[in-house]
Write a protein that holds these residues in place. Structure first.
Motif, PDB file in Angstrom:
ATOM      1  N   PRO A 112       0.807  -1.234   0.000  1.00  0.00           N
ATOM      2  CA  PRO A 112       0.000   0.000   0.000  1.00  0.00           C
ATOM      3  C   PRO A 112       0.837   1.281   0.000  1.00  0.00           C
ATOM      4  N   SER A 178     -12.150 -11.875  -7.149  1.00  0.00           N
ATOM      5  CA  SER A 178     -12.501 -13.295  -7.104  1.00  0.00           C
ATOM      6  C   SER A 178     -11.862 -14.058  -8.268  1.00  0.00           C
ATOM      7  N   LEU A 179     -11.621 -13.362  -9.387  1.00  0.00           N
ATOM      8  CA  LEU A 179     -10.967 -14.028 -10.516  1.00  0.00           C
ATOM      9  C   LEU A 179      -9.511 -14.326 -10.201  1.00  0.00           C
ATOM     10  N   ALA A 182      -9.437 -17.200  -7.832  1.00  0.00           N
ATOM     11  CA  ALA A 182      -9.728 -18.472  -8.500  1.00  0.00           C
ATOM     12  C   ALA A 182      -8.456 -19.055  -9.093  1.00  0.00           C
ATOM     13  N   LEU A 184      -5.202 -18.151  -8.327  1.00  0.00           N
ATOM     14  CA  LEU A 184      -4.168 -18.388  -7.312  1.00  0.00           C
ATOM     15  C   LEU A 184      -4.460 -19.654  -6.514  1.00  0.00           C
ATOM     16  N   ALA A 185      -5.762 -19.928  -6.269  1.00  0.00           N
ATOM     17  CA  ALA A 185      -6.120 -21.099  -5.478  1.00  0.00           C
ATOM     18  C   ALA A 185      -5.775 -22.396  -6.198  1.00  0.00           C
ATOM     19  N   LEU A 186      -5.556 -22.317  -7.514  1.00  0.00           N
ATOM     20  CA  LEU A 186      -5.136 -23.514  -8.245  1.00  0.00           C
ATOM     21  C   LEU A 186      -3.643 -23.778  -8.074  1.00  0.00           C
ATOM     22  N   GLY A 187      -2.946 -22.823  -7.444  1.00  0.00           N
ATOM     23  CA  GLY A 187      -1.507 -22.958  -7.343  1.00  0.00           C
ATOM     24  C   GLY A 187      -0.797 -22.347  -8.540  1.00  0.00           C
ATOM     25  N   ARG A 190       1.587 -15.751  -9.281  1.00  0.00           N
ATOM     26  CA  ARG A 190       0.921 -14.465  -9.483  1.00  0.00           C
ATOM     27  C   ARG A 190       1.184 -13.860 -10.845  1.00  0.00           C
TER      28      ARG A 190
ATOM     29  N   ARG B  78      -9.060 -19.817   5.083  1.00  0.00           N
ATOM     30  CA  ARG B  78      -8.136 -19.199   4.132  1.00  0.00           C
ATOM     31  C   ARG B  78      -6.699 -19.229   4.615  1.00  0.00           C
ATOM     32  N   ASN B  81      -4.667 -22.502   3.138  1.00  0.00           N
ATOM     33  CA  ASN B  81      -3.906 -22.521   1.881  1.00  0.00           C
ATOM     34  C   ASN B  81      -3.221 -21.175   1.616  1.00  0.00           C
ATOM     35  N   MET B  83      -4.198 -18.241   1.583  1.00  0.00           N
ATOM     36  CA  MET B  83      -4.918 -17.322   0.717  1.00  0.00           C
ATOM     37  C   MET B  83      -4.917 -15.911   1.306  1.00  0.00           C
ATOM     38  N   LEU B  86      -2.537 -12.589   0.515  1.00  0.00           N
ATOM     39  CA  LEU B  86      -2.771 -11.554  -0.485  1.00  0.00           C
ATOM     40  C   LEU B  86      -3.327 -10.294   0.137  1.00  0.00           C
ATOM     41  N   PRO B  88      -3.226  -7.132   2.411  1.00  0.00           N
ATOM     42  CA  PRO B  88      -2.206  -6.316   3.070  1.00  0.00           C
ATOM     43  C   PRO B  88      -2.470  -6.250   4.571  1.00  0.00           C
ATOM     44  N   HIS B  89      -1.406  -6.210   5.342  1.00  0.00           N
ATOM     45  CA  HIS B  89      -1.457  -6.082   6.808  1.00  0.00           C
ATOM     46  C   HIS B  89      -1.991  -7.333   7.503  1.00  0.00           C
ATOM     47  N   VAL B 111       2.578 -20.609  -3.217  1.00  0.00           N
ATOM     48  CA  VAL B 111       2.091 -21.154  -4.496  1.00  0.00           C
ATOM     49  C   VAL B 111       2.103 -22.683  -4.451  1.00  0.00           C
ATOM     50  N   ARG B 114      -0.814 -23.890  -2.277  1.00  0.00           N
ATOM     51  CA  ARG B 114      -2.111 -23.842  -2.959  1.00  0.00           C
ATOM     52  C   ARG B 114      -2.218 -24.881  -4.059  1.00  0.00           C
ATOM     53  N   ARG B 115      -1.058 -25.323  -4.525  1.00  0.00           N
ATOM     54  CA  ARG B 115      -1.046 -26.335  -5.578  1.00  0.00           C
ATOM     55  C   ARG B 115      -1.673 -27.645  -5.079  1.00  0.00           C
ATOM     56  N   MET B 119      -9.204 -24.778  -3.482  1.00  0.00           N
ATOM     57  CA  MET B 119     -10.237 -24.006  -2.793  1.00  0.00           C
ATOM     58  C   MET B 119     -11.418 -23.710  -3.702  1.00  0.00           C
ATOM     59  N   PHE B 121     -14.856 -21.162  -3.671  1.00  0.00           N
ATOM     60  CA  PHE B 121     -15.215 -19.937  -2.970  1.00  0.00           C
ATOM     61  C   PHE B 121     -16.721 -19.798  -2.780  1.00  0.00           C
ATOM     62  N   ASN B 125     -16.916 -18.429  -9.147  1.00  0.00           N
ATOM     63  CA  ASN B 125     -16.049 -17.485  -9.859  1.00  0.00           C
ATOM     64  C   ASN B 125     -15.357 -18.134 -11.048  1.00  0.00           C
TER      65      ASN B 125
END
Lengths: 298, 288
Positions: A112, A178-179, A182, A184-187, A190, B78, B81, B83, B86, B88-89, B111, B114-115, B119, B121, B125
């Protein structure tokens, strides 16, 4: 008691009438200001069109200028149009990738603190007067090497960068998180998520921002006076040489003693104006289209 | 889809009916543990979310996390994995051992976590791509390119969606209904062969029929995967979960509110004979 009550309601209706009058006054002022803003554009377009339409013909776009001719010859400012195409094209090629990457960094990766810092820097850069950018590039690239289309393109790219970056940031922030989640959750890493999932969503918005930025820099004169203005009359596409551009040509033609040159200046101005008008309309159209598409993806 | 006949008439009291067709659970010491969570504390900046959560998640079971809004259910799941990285703080302390390895350790790549820990949601999505590409994209990116069509078909079949979409795999995923989209998201998650599937209120945006399909799916999926599901629907937890954890909101010394684990036990126990008064109040509907 009843007299007191009456006078009070009397007072109240007086105040109400005053408020209504003030309201009407403010509304009228706001309306007049809005009308004034539209009128300024109208007057500019009308006066340029009225003076430029007469000299507007195909020769203007296709023939180079002929200096010092005693007999009237067919001539135009083709060299300026060629130069503007080259310089604006190169500037876009420089500013677009950097601007998009800056926006990606700020929106997808930066913390930030860095985010607000870079955003501020972009806004300041956007506010730097074009002539200051011109002097900066003159000192950086022109002194010792001479003017060139490349130097001019670099100066325009500096003006374009904050515009492209800011508009890309805006569309990136519209991509629903959410996209990203979706993917990132697959591994998926970024950078890959950004490249394959987020960025394709923003193409419309990036195009819009780029179109607006192109429209803006196509009319810039000050930075080009320093970097690409000492030119010949022949049409050239070589960015290693100084290239004539439409705004600089308008400036120079308007200083000429020959009234025919003045007419050509107006005509060139009209072409530039029409281009900017259409670019802005195109950008608007692209923007509504991509908003709608993003809305559907939400 | 074949539906088992369900006996609805036996619901008298209390409000939650516990199904009896669930297989009896083997003693817990004999179960393999997927997660061993110890003293997990998480906060968003100065605002605490959960404190000192410790529980074990077992292999090939459905573990449900229930509790009132704001008790940190989603924060908790969250964490499993990474999650929340992502956000901040966000800060978390404690350990989450996944098959013995602490996934909160500094040298662990989120990464990679999460592999293997997928997950699903709260809101469906799907990617704005075709149905086929929604499942295939992850496979391609992760290098599972062999027998792509077969993998896509198997994942969609497992997610009970194949019959509905096999004739229009090239159609946009956004043309599917909400329930179908959510099953597509489940197919996408299991296509890359994770070990655990985390589901954060997967049916909260769906109608009852789609919800039933998702719940049926969980019964089938736990044969291959370990599932952790967050839900604010107690009936759902009672229907699908083998183990249930009840989270509640507590107030700390300085008046700050945070979520904590109140009770964790076999689902039947939580819903019929809870050890903690707060759990009982919640599952009987007296609170929450």
């Amino acid at each position: 008691m009843s007299v007191h009550g009456l006078s009070r309601s009397q007072q109240r209706s007086d105040r109400l009438a005053r408020r209504r009058a003030v309201n009407r006054l403010m509304e009228t002022l706001a309306w007049l200001s809005a009308a004034l803003a539209v009128a300024v554009l109208g007057v500019v377009v009308w006066s340029v069109a009225a003076r430029g339409a007469g000299a507007l013909n195909l020769d203007l776009l296709t023939k180079p200028p002929v200096p010092f001719s005693l007999t009237p010859v067919k001539q135009g400012v083709a060299n300026a149009f060629a130069g503007t195409i080259v310089i604006v094209g190169l500037a876009t090629a420089m500013a677009l990738p950097v601007g998009i990457l800056v926006a990606i960094y700020v929106n997808e990766f930066a913390r930030p603190a860095a985010r607000s810092g870079i955003t501020l820097a972009l806004d300041v850069l956007n506010g730097v007067p074009a002539i200051v950018i011109g002097i900066f590039v003159f000192g950086l690239l022109v002194v010792g090497r001479g003017q060139s289309g490349l130097a001019g393109a670099f100066a325009l790219a500096c003006l374009m960068l904050p515009l492209v970056a800011r508009s890309t940031m805006e569309v990136l922030s519209l991509v629903p998180s959410s996209l990203r989640e979706a993917s990132l959750a697959l591994g998926v890493p970024r950078w890959r998520t950004t490249l394959s999932i987020v960025l394709p969503q923003t193409i419309g918005g990036v195009l819009t921002g780029t179109t607006l930025a192109v429209a803006r820099i196509a009319g810039e004169t000050a930075p080009l006076l320093f970097t690409s203005s000492i030119v010949g009359t022949q049409v050239s596409w070589d960015p290693h040489r100084a290239l004539q551009t439409v705004p600089v040509a308008i400036f120079e033609l308007s200083e000429s003693p020959d009234p025919a040159d003045h007419a050509r200046a107006w005509a060139a101005a009209l072409v530039l104006l029409v281009f900017i008008l259409f670019a802005s309309l195109g950008a608007r159209w692209l923007a509504t289209r991509s908003r709608r598409k993003l809305g559907a993806a939400r | 889809m074949t539906k088992e006949p369900e006996d609805v008439s036996t619901t008298i009291e209390p409000t939650v009916r516990v199904e009896t067709r669930r297989q009896p659970m083997p003693p817990r010491e004999r179960l393999e543990r997927v997660f061993q969570i110890e003293n997990l504390t998480a906060s968003y900046g100065p605002k605490p979310a959960i404190r000192n959560v410790s529980l074990d998640v077992y292999k090939n079971l459905v573990t449900a996390i229930i509790g009132p809004s704001g008790c940190g259910k989603s924060t908790f799941i969250r964490c499993l994995n990474r999650m929340n990285d992502l956000i901040p703080h966000f800060r978390q302390t404690g350990t989450i051992r996944y098959h013995g390895q602490d996934i909160l350790a500094r040298d662990v790549d989120p990464v990679a976590v999460r592999r293997t820990i997928g997950m699903v949601f709260q809101r469906p999505n799907p990617f704005p791509k075709s149905i086929y590409d929604n499942v295939a994209w992850g496979l391609k990116v992760l290098g599972m390119r062999d027998d792509l069509d077969g993998r896509v078909e198997r994942a969609l079949t497992q997610a009970a969606l194949w019959d509905e979409v096999k004739d229009r795999l090239k159609a946009s995923a956004l043309s599917l209904s909400g329930g179908q989209q959510q099953r597509l998201c489940i197919a996408r998650a299991i296509a890359v062969e994770p070990d655990v599937v985390l589901m954060d209120e997967p049916a909260s945006a769906l109608d009852p029929i789609a919800t039933q399909a998702i719940e049926q799916l969980m019964h089938d999926l736990k044969r291959s995967y370990s599932i952790v599901i967050v839900t604010h629907n107690m009936q759902q937890a009672a229907r699908v979960a083998d183990m249930t954890a009840f989270f509640s909101i507590s107030t700390g010394e300085e008046g700050e509110r945070f979520g904590e684990l109140v009770e964790y036990d076999a689902t039947e126990k939580i819903f019929t004979a809870p050890a903690d008064r707060r759990t009982e109040d919640y599952v009987t509907g007296r609170f929450g």
